[in-house]
Design a protein around this motif. Sequence first.
Motif, short mmCIF file in Angstrom:
data_model
loop_
_atom_site.label_atom_id
_atom_site.label_comp_id
_atom_site.label_asym_id
_atom_site.label_seq_id
_atom_site.Cartn_x
_atom_site.Cartn_y
_atom_site.Cartn_z
N ILE A 296 0.85 -1.19 0.00
CA ILE A 296 0.00 0.00 0.00
C ILE A 296 0.89 1.24 0.00
CG2 ILE A 296 -1.80 1.28 1.21
CD1 ILE A 296 -2.73 -1.39 0.09
N HIS A 297 0.60 2.16 -0.95
CA HIS A 297 1.33 3.43 -1.04
C HIS A 297 0.32 4.54 -0.77
CE1 HIS A 297 4.74 1.32 -3.02
NE2 HIS A 297 3.77 0.60 -3.56
N ARG A 298 -0.03 4.70 0.47
CA ARG A 298 -1.10 5.63 0.82
C ARG A 298 -0.69 7.07 0.56
NH1 ARG A 298 -5.57 4.99 4.32
NH2 ARG A 298 -4.76 2.99 5.05
N ASP A 299 -1.53 7.77 -0.23
CA ASP A 299 -1.36 9.19 -0.51
C ASP A 299 -0.02 9.53 -1.16
OD1 ASP A 299 -3.87 9.61 0.66
OD2 ASP A 299 -2.98 9.81 2.65
N GLN A 300 0.59 8.54 -1.82
CA GLN A 300 1.89 8.76 -2.45
C GLN A 300 1.86 8.22 -3.88
OE1 GLN A 300 4.73 10.40 -1.29
NE2 GLN A 300 5.31 10.16 -3.44
N PRO A 301 1.87 9.07 -4.91
CA PRO A 301 1.84 8.58 -6.30
C PRO A 301 3.03 7.68 -6.61
CG PRO A 301 1.34 10.92 -6.22
CD PRO A 301 1.83 10.55 -4.85
N TYR A 302 2.81 6.69 -7.43
CA TYR A 302 3.86 5.75 -7.83
C TYR A 302 3.49 5.13 -9.16
CZ TYR A 302 0.66 2.13 -6.11
OH TYR A 302 -0.43 1.33 -5.90
N ILE A 303 4.45 4.48 -9.79
CA ILE A 303 4.21 3.82 -11.07
C ILE A 303 3.90 2.35 -10.82
CG2 ILE A 303 5.21 3.16 -13.28
CD1 ILE A 303 4.58 6.11 -13.06
N ASN A 304 2.79 1.89 -11.39
CA ASN A 304 2.32 0.52 -11.23
C ASN A 304 2.22 -0.12 -12.61
OD1 ASN A 304 1.48 -1.70 -9.77
ND2 ASN A 304 -0.65 -1.03 -9.60
N GLU A 305 2.93 -1.20 -12.83
CA GLU A 305 2.92 -1.85 -14.14
C GLU A 305 1.84 -2.93 -14.19
OE1 GLU A 305 5.90 -4.28 -17.22
OE2 GLU A 305 6.62 -3.63 -15.24
N ASP B 216 -2.84 5.14 -3.66
CA ASP B 216 -3.74 4.42 -2.77
C ASP B 216 -4.31 5.41 -1.75
OD1 ASP B 216 -2.92 2.16 -4.15
OD2 ASP B 216 -1.36 1.68 -2.70
N ILE B 217 -5.64 5.44 -1.68
CA ILE B 217 -6.28 6.45 -0.83
C ILE B 217 -7.44 5.84 -0.05
CG2 ILE B 217 -5.60 8.51 -2.12
CD1 ILE B 217 -8.97 6.99 -2.79
N ALA C 176 -11.16 12.06 -0.11
CA ALA C 176 -9.86 11.42 -0.36
C ALA C 176 -9.67 11.13 -1.84
CB ALA C 176 -9.74 10.14 0.46
N ILE C 177 -10.75 10.75 -2.52
CA ILE C 177 -10.64 10.48 -3.95
C ILE C 177 -10.28 11.74 -4.72
CG2 ILE C 177 -11.93 9.78 -6.02
CD1 ILE C 177 -13.52 7.86 -4.23
N ARG C 178 -10.96 12.84 -4.41
CA ARG C 178 -10.64 14.10 -5.09
C ARG C 178 -9.20 14.53 -4.79
NH1 ARG C 178 -16.26 15.39 -4.00
NH2 ARG C 178 -15.67 16.10 -1.92
N ASN C 179 -8.76 14.39 -3.55
CA ASN C 179 -7.38 14.72 -3.20
C ASN C 179 -6.40 13.82 -3.94
OD1 ASN C 179 -8.20 16.75 -1.45
ND2 ASN C 179 -8.11 15.44 0.37
N GLY C 180 -6.76 12.55 -4.06
CA GLY C 180 -5.90 11.61 -4.78
C GLY C 180 -5.75 11.97 -6.25
N ILE C 181 -6.85 12.35 -6.87
CA ILE C 181 -6.81 12.77 -8.28
C ILE C 181 -5.93 14.01 -8.43
CG2 ILE C 181 -8.19 13.62 -10.21
CD1 ILE C 181 -10.52 11.93 -9.08
N ASP C 182 -6.06 14.96 -7.52
CA ASP C 182 -5.21 16.16 -7.56
C ASP C 182 -3.73 15.80 -7.42
OD1 ASP C 182 -7.17 18.08 -7.98
OD2 ASP C 182 -7.56 18.36 -5.83
N LEU C 183 -3.43 14.87 -6.51
CA LEU C 183 -2.04 14.47 -6.32
C LEU C 183 -1.48 13.81 -7.58
CD1 LEU C 183 -2.14 13.07 -2.65
CD2 LEU C 183 -0.93 15.12 -3.46
#
Length: 269
Positions: free
Chosen positions: A114-123, A212-213, A219-226
């Motif tokens: 889980i990568h909470r509130d942290q953007p990352y690359i997922n293949e 992951d949010i 939280a979804i809106r914040n995740g999209i912004d991030l």
Amino acid sequence: MLKISAFAKLAQTTRRTLILYDKQNVFKPEYVSPEGYRFYNYDQLYELSFILTLRKLGLSLDEIKQISSDSDKKSPNALLTNLQDRVDNQIHDLLAVKQSLSTRMAVINMETPIHRDQPYINEHQRQTFWQSATLHDCSRQQIAQAFAQFYKQLDPLVSINGKCSGFVLDLPDENAANFINAPFRLIKEATTPINTDLTTIDRPAGNYLAIDIDNDDTAIRNGIDLLHQYAISKHLSLCGPLWQINVNEDIRMAEATTAILRLEYLVSD
């Protein structure tokens, strides 16, 4: 000979069951005393075991009486054929349940980082999902109704196999302000062919920018912004739609979701 209680214990059934079978002329005692006491021979155990097995398979007492009649003992009939078909169907169903449970256990035993509130690359490899009709109302009532209808069209075992489920949203440009009104469809990973009128959608293979949010609208809106800010900072070009995947889904909860959602956009080459 054995008294009814001793015979019931030997057959791993109850005295009440034997009395019922006697009254329904399904299975009679060998002897009834003038006082009304029922007695059974050891040899009767085999016939009773067969009857109890038929009951476990769901046959009615009337069907069992027909199968156990003297004429049917001498020559197979349609009821016996139907019984064989019923057993075959139950074996098929149980094997399907076993496979579905094995799949779910395998998914449960795979730890999902889980990568909470942290953007990352997922293949991802290419995946195919069943999808519901497009919906335009994100209210809890609308989602619940759509969820019930969607899973009604799927094989019941599909809902518990632990494979990916969630939503796909038509939300280009990572615009969080439009999230609440974005058209969406429910999705469930298509694993085995089933008889359904549902259409499918493919998630292309490639790298996805993910986050992951918590499972709530804020939280979804914040995740999209991030995701949007990260893409700008890394000079990434993202393609819609937005994939909203349940992480370690829980079939006991509404919409089969958990407290964690994974938001993903495909990264353009």
